[in-house]
Write an enzyme that holds these catalytic residues in place. Structure first.
Site, PDB file in Angstrom:
ATOM      1  N   LYS A   1       3.527 -19.391   4.758  1.00 46.37           N
ATOM      2  CA  LYS A   1       2.888 -19.871   5.982  1.00 46.37           C
ATOM      3  C   LYS A   1       2.519 -18.663   6.854  1.00 46.37           C
ATOM      4  O   LYS A   1       3.136 -17.594   6.695  1.00 46.37           O
ATOM      5  CB  LYS A   1       3.819 -20.812   6.731  1.00 46.37           C
ATOM      6  CG  LYS A   1       5.008 -20.086   7.388  1.00 46.37           C
ATOM      7  CD  LYS A   1       5.519 -20.795   8.584  1.00 46.37           C
ATOM      8  CE  LYS A   1       6.246 -19.830   9.478  1.00 46.37           C
ATOM      9  NZ  LYS A   1       6.851 -20.315  10.643  1.00 46.37           N
TER      10      LYS A   1
ATOM     11  N   ASP B   1       3.398 -22.296  14.769  1.00 47.25           N
ATOM     12  CA  ASP B   1       4.435 -21.564  14.029  1.00 47.25           C
ATOM     13  C   ASP B   1       5.523 -22.498  13.504  1.00 47.25           C
ATOM     14  O   ASP B   1       6.078 -22.254  12.438  1.00 47.25           O
ATOM     15  CB  ASP B   1       5.058 -20.502  14.959  1.00 47.25           C
ATOM     16  CG  ASP B   1       5.910 -19.496  14.196  1.00 47.25           C
ATOM     17  OD1 ASP B   1       5.437 -19.008  13.157  1.00 47.25           O
ATOM     18  OD2 ASP B   1       7.040 -19.209  14.638  1.00 47.25           O
TER      19      ASP B   1
ATOM     20  N   LYS C   1      11.647 -20.477  21.622  1.00 54.17           N
ATOM     21  CA  LYS C   1      12.344 -19.187  21.538  1.00 54.17           C
ATOM     22  C   LYS C   1      13.118 -18.972  22.837  1.00 54.17           C
ATOM     23  O   LYS C   1      12.775 -19.534  23.866  1.00 54.17           O
ATOM     24  CB  LYS C   1      11.314 -18.075  21.349  1.00 54.17           C
ATOM     25  CG  LYS C   1      10.629 -18.170  19.999  1.00 54.17           C
ATOM     26  CD  LYS C   1       9.965 -16.886  19.619  1.00 54.17           C
ATOM     27  CE  LYS C   1       9.448 -16.927  18.203  1.00 54.17           C
ATOM     28  NZ  LYS C   1      10.519 -16.857  17.186  1.00 54.17           N
TER      29      LYS C   1
ATOM     30  N   HIS D   1       7.109 -26.747   9.677  1.00 53.08           N
ATOM     31  CA  HIS D   1       8.526 -27.079   9.448  1.00 53.08           C
ATOM     32  C   HIS D   1       8.919 -28.436  10.048  1.00 53.08           C
ATOM     33  O   HIS D   1       9.523 -29.267   9.394  1.00 53.08           O
ATOM     34  CB  HIS D   1       9.443 -26.024  10.082  1.00 53.08           C
ATOM     35  CG  HIS D   1       9.201 -24.639   9.571  1.00 53.08           C
ATOM     36  ND1 HIS D   1       8.978 -24.359   8.252  1.00 53.08           N
ATOM     37  CD2 HIS D   1       9.165 -23.446  10.214  1.00 53.08           C
ATOM     38  CE1 HIS D   1       8.817 -23.056   8.109  1.00 53.08           C
ATOM     39  NE2 HIS D   1       8.913 -22.481   9.287  1.00 53.08           N
TER      40      HIS D   1
ATOM     41  N   GLU E   1      15.677 -21.381  18.804  1.00 55.86           N
ATOM     42  CA  GLU E   1      16.018 -19.992  18.485  1.00 55.86           C
ATOM     43  C   GLU E   1      16.497 -19.296  19.751  1.00 55.86           C
ATOM     44  O   GLU E   1      15.978 -19.568  20.835  1.00 55.86           O
ATOM     45  CB  GLU E   1      14.793 -19.250  17.962  1.00 55.86           C
ATOM     46  CG  GLU E   1      14.241 -19.811  16.663  1.00 55.86           C
ATOM     47  CD  GLU E   1      12.973 -19.087  16.264  1.00 55.86           C
ATOM     48  OE1 GLU E   1      13.061 -18.177  15.455  1.00 55.86           O
ATOM     49  OE2 GLU E   1      11.902 -19.435  16.784  1.00 55.86           O
TER      50      GLU E   1
ATOM     51  N   ARG F   1       0.819  -1.220   0.000  1.00 61.31           N
ATOM     52  CA  ARG F   1       0.000   0.000   0.000  1.00 61.31           C
ATOM     53  C   ARG F   1       0.850   1.265   0.000  1.00 61.31           C
ATOM     54  O   ARG F   1       0.411   2.304  -0.459  1.00 61.31           O
ATOM     55  CB  ARG F   1      -0.917   0.011   1.226  1.00 61.31           C
ATOM     56  CG  ARG F   1      -2.032  -1.019   1.153  1.00 61.31           C
ATOM     57  CD  ARG F   1      -2.718  -1.168   2.481  1.00 61.31           C
ATOM     58  NE  ARG F   1      -1.752  -1.514   3.527  1.00 61.31           N
ATOM     59  CZ  ARG F   1      -2.042  -1.684   4.797  1.00 61.31           C
ATOM     60  NH1 ARG F   1      -3.277  -1.518   5.227  1.00 61.31           N
ATOM     61  NH2 ARG F   1      -1.120  -2.010   5.673  1.00 61.31           N
TER      62      ARG F   1
END
Ligand code: NAP
Length: 559
Positions: free
Chosen positions: A217, A304, A408, A309, A285, A120
């Site tokens: 995804k 997620d 995480k 994955h 991570e 946009r």
């Protein structure tokens, strides 16, 4: 054959690159290749300068290996139009555009191709090119300005709101000027926009046989919402035109799993419950949710990472040998694995799964805030860590646990698959020789992509027979002298070539949701909150207990 830099080629092995049969202007194409070659030689000189300097003056540190720009064997694809919806977003800027640049300097993208960003934001072509220039310069070492300038000539921009009609006439007219080009529409936007975008593309007749649509995804947040997206996209594009991307499948190491398993006589006879004790898949991570907090809080680690994955990795480890590498042959075998996963639901989720959420702790020696502080909320039941024990109910894998974990703010950034073979039935060695550990195959996706096979050998030298457990180490950077190309480089050109082998078919996405959905429902029904873990640790202690109950441990090979 080595490339011009004397290093092994970066060839897309196994890809369907065919010699291009439609060069209308052979001379023009050759002179383009010569120009690229000249540019690339300068680029290669810049690349190797620090290495030569190191040889000359050993006090300078060995420079980090970088890719070599030239590969004569990377065959170009047909000219194409690639439209990136969400062309100013994080994914496009950080990953897609640098990946395209790499393929361009490797000679695979012809200059008649067009790359069009759409978002946009009110930008013109030059404004967008400035963003793309910065993106490439930020991601690529030793950019040659002239080469980047010629890449940017292919790049343009159209300001469009996917939800409004303004600007679409102009957009369609622009694409109409090259009606024969393969058209790739990469939907790098939030999934809520997929349907609007596809409706408009269909309305303007931009969904013909030469069109392909790439879906990022997450495809839905459960089976029902995935079906809504797939049905809606399916109204305008045939399944053969839809490329559901899972960039893990584009990683060299994952493709190497195919080569290891089916290109060697060694592994396949042992690849079953008689010889394999268990499999671990870890995607860890070190970062927290950062600016993605509002997206992440609606998703969580299972949606997620695991549903897409990690399950795709599990499929690559567990599938039966496909009859060939034809796209549907591979995807049929992956689908069978997904359909064979034993259900986890409210009857067994408490025993087979662990959820966690990080609290304040440390990362890289620095204090870091907890999930709720990063999110700016007082409470959330979203998991930032999940560990679970999956089982595949088929002849090959019955009784072999697949321990999956992701999270995480864990101590290191590592993605790897560890296949642990069964212990030997009998030891002929004296106990003083040392422990006889089971063989292990570690397939590392990041960092340092590569494969290690852990074997027992005799410690060299005198002093009796002492056993050592050592890896046969094939870290790709040192084995081949190049960094691996990014997964998006491979996948983007696979879309242009029309090769969907490494993309998910609709029935795979559905099967993955059918397995993951009941886990989410069981967690919801339990009313429990995720267990706390300190940032910088390997998740809640219950995750350790999950595997130790079975007499096993999480494996952490030193990177
Ligand atoms: P992002 O940074 O938020 O970018 C979103 C993009 O969409 C921007 O270019 C935005 O530009 C554009 N956009 C938003 N509303 C629009 C509209 N109505 N019409 C046209 N364009 C619109 O998101 P991202 O991180 O790049 O992620 C994009 C998708 O990829 C998401 O589905 C994400 O889950 C997925 N993904 C991302 C990553 C990653 O590493 N970032 C990894 C895997 C998957 P304007 O606001 O100017 O319109």
């Amino acid at each position: 054959m080595p490339d011009q830099c004397g290093k092994p080629e970066l060839r897309d092995c196994g890809s369907q690159s065919e010699p291009n049969s439609r060069f209308s202007d052979e001379n023009g194409y050759r002179s383009f290749q010569m120009k690229l070659f000249r540019d690339s030689c300068w680029e290669a000189l810049a690349h190797w300068k620090p290495v030569v300097w190191h040889w000359y003056d050993r006090r300078t540190p060995i420079p980090k290996l970088s890719r070599c720009a030239v590969s004569v064997a990377s065959l170009p694809v047909e000219p194409f139009d690639l439209v990136i919806f969400g062309g100013t977003g994080d994914l496009a800027i950080r990953k897609l555009l640098p990946a395209l640049y790499h393929r361009y300097i490797d000679g695979q993208i012809r200059p008649e191709s067009r790359i069009v960003g759409v978002a946009r934001e009110a930008l013109d072509d030059d404004g967008y090119r400035t963003q793309v220039r910065a993106a490439v310069e930020g991601a690529v070492d030793h950019v040659v300005p002239a080469t980047l300038d010629s890449f940017l000539k292919m790049v343009g921009y159209r300001p469009l709101d996917a939800r409004k009609a303004d600007g679409w006439d102009d957009f369609a007219a622009m694409l109409g000027t090259q009606p024969d080009h393969v058209r790739v529409f990469y939907l790098s936007t939030s999934p809520e926009l997929f349907v609007d975008i596809c409706e408009r593309l269909g309305g303007y007749g931009l969904n013909g046989d030469n069109a392909r649509v790439v879906l990022e995804k997450p495809i839905g947040r459960d089976l029902a919402s995935a079906n809504v997206i797939n049905d809606a996209v399916g109204r305008f594009f045939a399944e053969s035109q839809i490329y559901r991307i899972d960039h893990y499948l584009g990683k060299e190491t994952v493709q190497n799993l195919l080569a290891l398993r089916f290109g060697n006589a060694l592994f396949e006879p042992l690849w079953n419950s008689a010889h394999i004790d268990h499999v671990q898949i870890t995607v860890a991570e070190t970062l927290g949710v950062g600016r993605r907090g509002s997206y992440y809080d609606r998703a969580g680690a299972l949606r997620d990472m695991v549903q897409n994955h990690i399950l795709q990795l599990l499929c690559m480890v567990a599938m039966e040998p496909p009859a060939s590498l034809a796209p549907d042959a591979v995807r049929d075998e992956k689908l069978k694995v997904l359909r064979s996963l034993r259900p986890i639901n409210d009857s067994n989720a408490a025993q087979l799964t662990v959820r966690g959420q990080y609290r304040a702790g440390a990362a890289d020696g620095q204090g870091v805030p907890g999930y709720l502080e990063e999110l700016g909320e007082k409470e959330s039941r979203t998991e930032t860590f999940v560990a679970l024990k999956a089982e595949i109910g088929n002849w090959r894998w019955a009784g072999v646990p697949f321990y999956l974990r992701t999270g995480k703010r864990l101590p290191s950034r590592v993605s790897e698959i560890v296949v642990t073979f069964r212990a030997l039935p009998h030891s002929i060695f004296d106990p003083s020789s040392g422990p006889l550990l089971p063989n292990r195959l570690t397939v590392r996706l990041q960092p340092d992509e590569g494969v290690k096979l852990w074997l027992t050998i005799k410690h060299p030298g005198p002093g009796g027979l002492r056993l050592r457990h050592v890896p046969l180490d094939m870290t790709f950077a040192s084995a081949f002298g190049v960094q691996q190309p990014d997964a998006y480089e491979r996948l983007l050109l696979d879309v242009v070539r029309g090769n969907p082998t490494l993309f998910m078919r609709r029935d795979e996405v559905e099967a993955a949701w059918k397995w993951a959905g009941p886990i989410l429902e069981a967690w919801e029904a339990s009313g429990d909150t995720p267990k706390a873990y300190t940032a910088g640790t390997w998740g809640p202690s219950a995750a350790v207990a999950l595997i130790e109950r079975d007499g096993r441990n999480w494996t952490e090979d030193a990177p």
